[in-house]
Design a protein around this motif. Structure first.
Motif, PDB file in Angstrom:
ATOM      1  N   LYS A  10       0.814  -1.220   0.000  1.00 31.78           N
ATOM      2  CA  LYS A  10       0.000   0.000   0.000  1.00 31.78           C
ATOM      3  C   LYS A  10       0.846   1.269   0.000  1.00 31.78           C
ATOM      4  N   VAL A  11       2.148   1.122  -0.167  1.00 34.11           N
ATOM      5  CA  VAL A  11       3.036   2.297  -0.125  1.00 34.11           C
ATOM      6  C   VAL A  11       2.699   3.208  -1.302  1.00 34.11           C
ATOM      7  N   GLY A  12       2.550   4.480  -1.009  1.00 37.65           N
ATOM      8  CA  GLY A  12       2.211   5.430  -2.058  1.00 37.65           C
ATOM      9  C   GLY A  12       2.038   6.826  -1.493  1.00 37.65           C
ATOM     10  N   LYS A  13       0.978   7.486  -1.943  1.00 37.30           N
ATOM     11  CA  LYS A  13       0.755   8.883  -1.586  1.00 37.30           C
ATOM     12  C   LYS A  13       0.540   9.056  -0.090  1.00 37.30           C
ATOM     13  N   HIS A  14      -0.183   8.118   0.535  1.00 37.78           N
ATOM     14  CA  HIS A  14      -0.561   8.283   1.937  1.00 37.78           C
ATOM     15  C   HIS A  14       0.254   7.422   2.889  1.00 37.78           C
ATOM     16  N   LEU A  15       1.158   6.590   2.395  1.00 35.12           N
ATOM     17  CA  LEU A  15       1.902   5.693   3.276  1.00 35.12           C
ATOM     18  C   LEU A  15       3.333   5.555   2.784  1.00 35.12           C
TER      19      LEU A  15
ATOM     20  N   ASN B 143      25.397   2.438  17.976  1.00 32.81           N
ATOM     21  CA  ASN B 143      24.594   1.747  18.980  1.00 32.81           C
ATOM     22  C   ASN B 143      24.106   0.385  18.516  1.00 32.81           C
ATOM     23  N   LYS B 144      24.355   0.051  17.222  1.00 39.06           N
ATOM     24  CA  LYS B 144      23.917  -1.229  16.637  1.00 39.06           C
ATOM     25  C   LYS B 144      22.415  -1.434  16.832  1.00 39.06           C
ATOM     26  N   ILE B 145      21.663  -0.447  16.352  1.00 41.60           N
ATOM     27  CA  ILE B 145      20.201  -0.479  16.482  1.00 41.60           C
ATOM     28  C   ILE B 145      19.596  -0.195  15.114  1.00 41.60           C
ATOM     29  N   TYR B 146      18.643  -1.049  14.714  1.00 43.19           N
ATOM     30  CA  TYR B 146      17.881  -0.842  13.496  1.00 43.19           C
ATOM     31  C   TYR B 146      16.648  -0.007  13.842  1.00 43.19           C
ATOM     32  N   THR B 147      16.362   0.995  13.010  1.00 44.29           N
ATOM     33  CA  THR B 147      15.182   1.848  13.204  1.00 44.29           C
ATOM     34  C   THR B 147      14.271   1.694  11.988  1.00 44.29           C
ATOM     35  N   PHE B 148      12.995   1.371  12.242  1.00 46.37           N
ATOM     36  CA  PHE B 148      11.996   1.196  11.197  1.00 46.37           C
ATOM     37  C   PHE B 148      10.861   2.184  11.445  1.00 46.37           C
ATOM     38  N   GLU B 149      10.441   2.889  10.386  1.00 41.64           N
ATOM     39  CA  GLU B 149       9.416   3.923  10.515  1.00 41.64           C
ATOM     40  C   GLU B 149       8.295   3.667   9.518  1.00 41.64           C
ATOM     41  N   MET B 150       7.064   3.916   9.985  1.00 40.44           N
ATOM     42  CA  MET B 150       5.885   3.908   9.113  1.00 40.44           C
ATOM     43  C   MET B 150       5.242   5.291   9.200  1.00 40.44           C
ATOM     44  N   GLU B 151       5.240   6.019   8.093  1.00 39.24           N
ATOM     45  CA  GLU B 151       4.717   7.379   8.068  1.00 39.24           C
ATOM     46  C   GLU B 151       3.386   7.389   7.327  1.00 39.24           C
ATOM     47  N   ILE B 152       2.348   7.886   7.993  1.00 36.66           N
ATOM     48  CA  ILE B 152       1.021   8.038   7.398  1.00 36.66           C
ATOM     49  C   ILE B 152       0.841   9.519   7.076  1.00 36.66           C
TER      50      ILE B 152
ATOM     51  N   ASN C 200      -6.977  10.245   6.905  1.00 37.57           N
ATOM     52  CA  ASN C 200      -8.425  10.462   6.930  1.00 37.57           C
ATOM     53  C   ASN C 200      -9.058   9.458   7.895  1.00 37.57           C
ATOM     54  N   MET C 201     -10.379   9.535   8.048  1.00 38.98           N
ATOM     55  CA  MET C 201     -11.056   8.755   9.077  1.00 38.98           C
ATOM     56  C   MET C 201     -10.937   7.249   8.859  1.00 38.98           C
ATOM     57  N   THR C 202     -10.744   6.814   7.602  1.00 41.84           N
ATOM     58  CA  THR C 202     -10.672   5.369   7.332  1.00 41.84           C
ATOM     59  C   THR C 202      -9.363   4.762   7.791  1.00 41.84           C
ATOM     60  N   PHE C 203      -8.356   5.600   8.158  1.00 40.77           N
ATOM     61  CA  PHE C 203      -7.074   5.052   8.571  1.00 40.77           C
ATOM     62  C   PHE C 203      -7.085   4.598  10.028  1.00 40.77           C
ATOM     63  N   ALA C 204      -8.133   4.944  10.795  1.00 33.63           N
ATOM     64  CA  ALA C 204      -8.169   4.602  12.222  1.00 33.63           C
ATOM     65  C   ALA C 204      -8.299   3.097  12.387  1.00 33.63           C
ATOM     66  N   GLY C 205      -7.741   2.566  13.480  1.00 35.67           N
ATOM     67  CA  GLY C 205      -7.876   1.153  13.771  1.00 35.67           C
ATOM     68  C   GLY C 205      -6.618   0.584  14.403  1.00 35.67           C
ATOM     69  N   GLY C 206      -6.557  -0.754  14.449  1.00 35.89           N
ATOM     70  CA  GLY C 206      -5.435  -1.446  15.049  1.00 35.89           C
ATOM     71  C   GLY C 206      -4.385  -1.828  14.012  1.00 35.89           C
ATOM     72  N   TYR C 207      -3.120  -1.660  14.363  1.00 37.40           N
ATOM     73  CA  TYR C 207      -1.989  -1.997  13.493  1.00 37.40           C
ATOM     74  C   TYR C 207      -1.075  -2.977  14.222  1.00 37.40           C
ATOM     75  N   ARG C 208      -0.184  -3.626  13.455  1.00 34.80           N
ATOM     76  CA  ARG C 208       0.748  -4.581  14.029  1.00 34.80           C
ATOM     77  C   ARG C 208       2.077  -4.500  13.297  1.00 34.80           C
ATOM     78  N   CYS C 209       3.169  -4.535  14.054  1.00 34.02           N
ATOM     79  CA  CYS C 209       4.515  -4.555  13.498  1.00 34.02           C
ATOM     80  C   CYS C 209       5.142  -5.903  13.855  1.00 34.02           C
ATOM     81  N   GLU C 210       5.601  -6.657  12.834  1.00 33.57           N
ATOM     82  CA  GLU C 210       6.196  -7.968  13.048  1.00 33.57           C
ATOM     83  C   GLU C 210       7.670  -7.921  12.650  1.00 33.57           C
ATOM     84  N   VAL C 211       8.530  -8.442  13.532  1.00 29.52           N
ATOM     85  CA  VAL C 211       9.969  -8.520  13.270  1.00 29.52           C
ATOM     86  C   VAL C 211      10.369  -9.986  13.336  1.00 29.52           C
ATOM     87  N   SER C 212      11.116 -10.459  12.345  1.00 32.57           N
ATOM     88  CA  SER C 212      11.526 -11.858  12.326  1.00 32.57           C
ATOM     89  C   SER C 212      12.965 -11.954  11.838  1.00 32.57           C
ATOM     90  N   THR C 213      13.685 -12.907  12.429  1.00 32.86           N
ATOM     91  CA  THR C 213      15.030 -13.263  11.987  1.00 32.86           C
ATOM     92  C   THR C 213      15.034 -14.758  11.718  1.00 32.86           C
TER      93      THR C 213
END
Length: 1290
Positions: free
Chosen positions: A208-213, A223-232, A236-249
């Motif tokens: 869904k990456v594009g104009k709004h994401l 510091n040996k730290i990975y930083t991951f960002e999700m920018e919305i 608009n009102m339809t973006f409200a709700g529950g989200y989940r971030c999954e990390v796997s190695t």
């Protein structure tokens, strides 16, 4: 972008805000909850605050405040207030005295970022540029967790998961932007971890990456730290709700859930003119206000019923109509119904409605590959099977089945693919949670989508939690048992979920069906209600943590013993687990053969055998861990016998001689040993007697029972006391005698007389023995004054106090189905009543009581009658007066917000006259409805009305009308509001239903008259239903004769109003008349006809002309919707003969029958006539012949197998299968297939008995053919081995 989700609602209507104060002053934080009575906690830097001189906590109704006195620099930390599952954080900023810096908070202003917000719990949010364009003053009801996230201290490293920092819940306004940040420790990772962002259950946001994401990642090498960002962006009102971030190695996995709340943009003051069209947000049952103005959004016509300032008559029907989805109704309705729906739901801006409807209405594209597609979703129970079926247009089309975008391959019996005619079926057997996915059926370029939901059976709690009471520092283990092994449960404390982040405090454990919550070292703050939740049940238990306190039920006593006797020191404490040490003159005693130390339950004993003079000392017992020291003294009694001359009279050497009887107290169950020194020469005879109060009865130790001097009435049933036998006995020695009672009982209490005699004389002494014991158990306590979480317990003193005064009582309670009793008090209760609190509403409890005296604690009383804490409901809501007439009042209300465990029995409606205080019941008894019509009232009275809710616990508070209601009906002129669609002729087809609703107004209720063509309507043919606000004309099944002009008239006294309605009932027309074949020339034929005699009560819109070849008589349409009554049919084939027929058509469709030409039209051939040569017809028939034989096979039992061969023959032969010459066509175990000449016999799960000779026979009219093979079925080796073992065991 994601679908809209349900918006979370905070429990707070007013939240505390970050404040800056001067050192030494006082800071006050205020909060208001949505409901009164909610338990609120205040925290400072994550630790709960208790009421003290420094911190003053107040709660009045739904208002709560925290006052911090004498603020210092150490108070500059983060605070929080918790109510239920809502937690709001805020900050106290302390500045040095004399500083004059002023912030926007001091001025009452709050600045909101205009463009973006970043949700990071470890880094502060960038300061908004509020000085340039400050926002108007706002009393915001938005959640402040995300806003205060920038001021939180850095979170500790996650000891279990991969995250160093997890994404936090965020809040953003419409049009704004927000960034969620997750950080992962990379020190132990060999390569970059894989990160996925999800919305909801399974929607991957990577596509869904594009104009709004936008998704970003970076790596900090220092510091040996990975930083991951999700920018919305531009939310608009339809973006409200529950989200989940999954990390796997490669070998680790972790996930984190977070929520996004999208608030509507505030509206400036110049939009108030359109307040009637504004969409408002509701939170907590109230309107959200922004600087005195409602918040607005885009136009919302479906909300006009709720927001418009006037009430139309149709609103009096039901409020449920206003809650309907108007846009869904409009999208499904035909355009002719738009005006009616708009009038029904109060939409006045028709043009705006049509513009918006045009944007949202979509027409589904008709599929060419599918006749029937998959349903949007399917649901199946776990472990069951389900069939997904589509119907394709081409019976030979190949289909593909996809699961989450991946093609499903044939693997065992999990997936079964079937093709039956046009149907394509996918069967999924033994559905599990792994089958919960999105499925597609693909035919060429077209796809049919569906979603399968696998429903797990609800997980039930088979063994609930038990209440526990522990001491500070002890280990707490809550245990429950659920119906399924490895089930996922949710643990809560006082309504707040215990998450993995708190594993340093709480430990969660699973063992099969058992679930554990473990607190290793409990503290006072751990007290509260702990809840375990599954999707099928809830269990609650209470934990009470008390400070350690030890009570001494029996202390050690001083002892005086003689040489070689036994000395026993005994004490009893309240805790049976407490250990201790014994001291002799301050030095610890070491047990040996003569000195023994024992600990049984609550009793500690020190036993010294064969006492010597060295044993005389001070002895002490010290309980471990408590500041107690129980001391007693052991005195050694040295008996000295002086020389006496012979012929000395006997003498008893007791201190009590010549005085009142001496009293010796012994505890029930203990041993009494009394040494009595005697003297006399010759040696006297000793007689022990127990004196009876009535007859001076004695029991002696010689062979006779003798009366005392004071009485002649002897008890001849007395038992002799032998020297060395019996529980009560006497031991004789040269210079003394010993009176012993083993295990003293209450019956041993009394006056004992010892008599010594010799020839010289005698001596007597009386000794009183008193036996004391623990009290008898009290009677069962009685429960009264039961409330929401409390009750009053009453009981009576025990009938026997054990010989010692009762010091107090101990109370215990338990749940009805539990076996664990929990102590309610550690300090003894002096009174005979106690108010028990902290109970759970709706749970059944029992109570019991113990009596305590100086000896110890009695046995428990019988349990009280079971009882349930319940509370009355809250008052009903939205109490309004709906209508008033000269003698009646119509009332309406909604159920209470809180009903409680006691349920709701009904409502009481009362009224009283204005100025009076006497309330009169308006209805007999209770009513279960939420509306009432009060009749037989006096016209002109001014009355107040009130309503109360009733349940087992009693009455709720009353909801009362604000102003008195005058019982008087206002005369209103009759007016009919004719819907727009009825102003034109109403056209219906025969057999359809007519339901005309005509709203009107008028008071008192007008007289309604319906007529048709000037005649009164027949009530048997047409139904009329009238109400106070509308009249309905209903025809269940229309006929042609129902057509006509209908008129409805309203009459109130001399005032009238009338409207006319024209109804036209139409039907299919009859066939055309006089169809003639006028002329035939070349390849053309001319036809003409006349209009039908019956036009179906509607205008003829056209005709349909069809032709048919005389040879095949298959009809083909030449013209449709043809308006003339004559036509020329061209492009006919030379040499053929044609018939023609004509259908008439109106708005109901084509006529049932057609008019057909009597004679065919022959298209003559022109030019040279060609005579084709005659050929002998070739015979293509041939007998059946097998092109591929059957092959001998050897298979394993229990696994499906197939036999295949191929055959050809014309005409297509019939196939028969045989096993050992027996026909298999009627056996359900065998399935036979034939496709393109390939013959297949499927044998389901064969056994060794299915082995043999199989024959396939093909037969047609030209002959027949047979082919056979042999099938050997081998037994399953594992099954054979199991059977062999079972045979050996037998």
């Amino acid at each position: 972008m994601p679908e809209p989700a349900k918006k979370t609602v905070s429990a707070f209507t007013k939240k505390p805000k970050t404040t800056e104060v001067t050192a030494g002053s006082t800071a006050v934080f205020e909060a208001e909850t949505e409901k009164a009575g909610i338990k609120v906690k205040w925290q400072r830097a994550g630790t709960e605050i208790t009421d003290s001189e420094k911190y003053v906590i107040k709660a009045e109704g739904n208002k709560h405040s925290l006052t911090i006195n004498n603020v210092g620099k150490e108070d500059d930390v983060i605070y929080a207030v918790i109510a239920g599952s809502s937690k709001v954080k805020f900050e106290l900023k302390v500045k040095e005295s004399g500083s004059s810096n002023m912030t926007f908070s001091d001025l009452g202003l709050h600045v909101f970022p205009e463009k973006s917000e970043t949700v990071t719990p470890a880094e502060p949010a960038p300061a908004p540029a509020a000085a340039e364009s400050p926002a108007p003053p706002v009393e915001s009801s938005q959640n402040t967790e995300a806003a205060s996230a920038g001021t939180q201290p850095a979170e500790p490293l996650d000891p279990i998961g991969l995250f160093v920092m997890r994404p936090q819940d965020g809040e953003v306004t419409v049009g704004g932007s927000i960034t969620f940040i997750a950080k992962v420790a990379g020190e132990s990772l060999l390569k970059k971890p894989s990160v996925k962002w999800f919305k909801g259950k399974w929607m991957d946001l990577g596509s869904k990456v594009g104009k709004h994401l936008q998704l970003h990642d970076s790596y900090d090498r220092n510091n040996k730290i990975y930083t991951f960002e999700m920018e919305i962006i531009e939310a608009n009102m339809t973006f409200a709700g529950g989200y989940r971030c999954e990390v796997s190695t490669k070998d680790k996995f972790d996930s984190s859930n977070f929520n996004l709340i999208v608030n509507e943009a505030p509206v400036t003051a110049d939009l108030d003119i359109r307040a009637a069209f504004r969409r408002t947000s509701l939170a907590g049952g109230g309107r959200r206000m922004t600087s005195g103005h409602d918040e607005g959004g885009e136009f919302n016509f479906s909300a006009l019923l709720k927001k418009r300032s006037f009430r139309s008559p149709s609103e009096a029907k039901s409020e449920s109509q206003s809650d309907a989805d108007v846009w869904e109704i409009l999208r499904k309705a035909p355009p002719s119904e738009y005006e009616k729906i708009a009038f029904q739901y109060g939409i006045t801006d028709l043009r705006g409605m049509l513009k918006r409807l045009k944007r949202i209405k979509k027409e589904e594209k008709k599929s060419t590959a599918f006749l029937t597609k998959l349903d949007p979703a399917y649901q199946v129970e776990k472990g069951q099977k389900i069939k997904l079926m589509v119907e394709v247009a081409d019976p030979d089309a190949d289909v593909k089945w996809l699961k989450n975008g991946q093609e499903i391959q044939v693997s065992g019996s999990k997936y079964i693919f079937e093709a039956v005619g046009n149907k394509r079926i996918l069967t999924i057997n033994h559905c599990s949670l792994a089958d919960d996915a999105a499925y597609e059926c693909v035919v060429g370029e077209e796809k049919s989508f569906t979603e399968l939901f696998v429903k797990e059976p609800p997980i039930l709690i088979t063994h609930p939690l038990e209440d526990q009471m522990v001491m500070v520092g002890e280990r707490v283990e809550f245990e429950c048992e659920v119906s399924e092994e490895g089930a996922t449960v949710k643990w809560e404390k006082d309504g707040i979920e215990l998450t993995r982040e708190e594993t340093f405090k709480y430990r969660f454990k699973k063992d099969g069906k058992k679930q554990y919550l473990i607190i290793n070292e409990s503290t006072k703050e751990d007290s509260g209600h702990y809840t375990v939740k599954t999707n099928g049940g809830v269990s609650v238990a209470e934990l009470i943590v008390q400070e350690k306190k030890l009570e001494v039920y029996q202390s050690i006593a001083d002892l005086t013993v003689k040489a070689r006797d036994q000395a026993v020191f005994k004490c009893e404490v309240s805790d049976e687990n407490v250990k201790g040490i014994w001291l002799k003159n301050g030095k610890e005693l070491v047990p040996d053969e003569r000195i023994k130390i024992s600990h049984i339950g609550r009793i500690h004993k020190l036993t010294i055998e064969d006492v010597t003079p060295d044993d005389e000392a001070d002895y002490s017992f010290i309980p471990q861990g408590f500041a107690y020291n129980l001391s007693a003294k052991l005195q050694f009694l040295e008996v000295k016998i002086d020389f006496v001359p012979r012929e000395e009279p006997p003498k008893i050497h007791l201190d009590c001689l010549g005085q009142s009887p001496d009293t010796i107290i012994v505890v029930a169950g203990n041993k009494l040993r009394l040494d009595v020194p005697i003297s006399g020469d010759p040696t006297p005879t000793v007689i022990w007697q127990k004196v009876n109060k009535k007859n001076d009865l004695v029991r002696s130790n010689d062979d006779s029972i003798a009366p005392s001097e004071n009485s002649t009435d002897l008890n001849t049933d007395s038992k002799l006391l032998f020297e060395s036998e019996g529980r009560v006995r006497v031991e004789m020695h040269e210079d003394h005698c010993v009176f012993i009672i083993e295990g003293a009982e209450k019956e041993d209490e009394g006056v004992y007389r010892v008599t010594v005699k010799n020839p010289v004389g005698e001596d007597k002494a009386d000794i009183t023995v008193k036996v004391i014991d623990v009290p008898d158990p009290p009677e069962a306590p009685k429960i009264s004054n039961i409330g929401e979480d409390y009750c009053t317990v009453q009981w009576q003193p025990p009938k026997y106090d054990g010989g010692q005064p009762v010091l107090g009582y101990i109370l215990e309670r338990k749940k009805k189905k539990s076996y664990r009793w929990m102590r309610l008090n550690f300090d003894l209760l002096k009174e005979l009543t106690y108010e028990a609190k902290r109970m759970i509403e709706g749970v059944i409890y029992e109570m019991r009581v113990y009596a305590v005296n100086s000896i110890g604690m009695s046995r428990p009383s019988p349990a009280s009658q079971p009882f349930m804490p319940i509370a009355p409901p809250s008052e009903p809501t939205h109490f309004t007066v709906e209508d008033v007439s000269d003698t009646t009042v119509a009332l309406k209300w909604r159920p209470p917000e809180r009903i409680g465990a006691g349920g709701l029995d009904g409502y009481i409606v009362e009224y009283c006259k204005d100025g009076s205080t006497e309330w009169i019941p308006a209805l007999p008894g209770l009513t279960e409805r939420t509306s009432a019509l009060i009749k037989d009232l006096v016209t002109g009275d001014k009355l107040h009305f009130r309503i109360k809710a009733i349940n087992l616990a009693g009455e709720s508070g009353a909801a009362i009308t604000k102003e008195p209601v005058t019982i008087q009906e206002i005369l209103q002129r009759p007016k009919i509001w004719l819907p727009r669609q009825l102003r034109q002729t109403l056209v219906k087809k025969v057999g359809e239903t007519i339901n005309i609703v005509i709203p009107f107004q008028g008071k008192p209720r007008p007289k309604i008259i319906w007529t048709k063509d000037g005649q009164t309507l027949d009530s048997k043919d047409v139904g009329i239903r009238n109400s106070n606000t509308d009249t309905i004309l209903f025809i269940r099944k229309t006929e042609r004769h129902h057509s006509g002009a209908y008129e409805v008239a309203l009459q109130i006294e001399s005032m009238t109003d009338k409207v006319a309605i024209t109804i036209q009932i139409v039907d299919k027309p009859g066939p055309p008349q006089n169809v003639k074949l006028v002329d035939v020339w070349g390849f053309n034929a001319a036809l003409e006809w006349t209009p039908p005699q019956d036009d179906g009560n509607a205008q003829i819109s056209g005709y349909t002309v069809q032709k048919a070849d005389k040879k095949t008589m298959e009809w083909y349409t030449v013209f449709d919707h043809y308006r003339r009554t004559n036509c020329v049919v061209s492009d006919l084939i030379m040499g053929n003969e044609y018939f023609f027929r004509v259908f008439s058509e109106n708005l109901c469709g084509l006529s049932e029958t057609a008019a057909t030409t009597k004679n065919p039209a022959y298209i003559q051939k022109t030019g040279t006539t060609y005579k084709p040569p005659s050929y002998k017809e070739h015979d293509f028939s041939e007998p059946p012949k097998f092109t591929h034989p059957l092959v001998n096979r050897s298979v394993i039992a229990g696994y499906n197998t197939t036999l295949s061969c191929a055959v050809r023959g014309i005409p297509k032969p019939k196939i028969f299968w045989y096993k050992n010459k027996m026909d298999l066509s009627g056996d359900a175990k065998y399935r036979m297939f034939s496709k393109q000449g390939v013959l297949t016999l499927e044998i389901r799960k064969p056994t060794p008995f299915d082995g043999g000779i199989y024959t396939c026979k093909a037969v047609n009219e030209c002959g027949e053919a047979e082919i056979e093979c042999r099938l050997d079925v081998r037994g399953n080796q594992r099954n054979l081995w199991n059977k062999a073992n079972s045979a050996k065991k037998e």
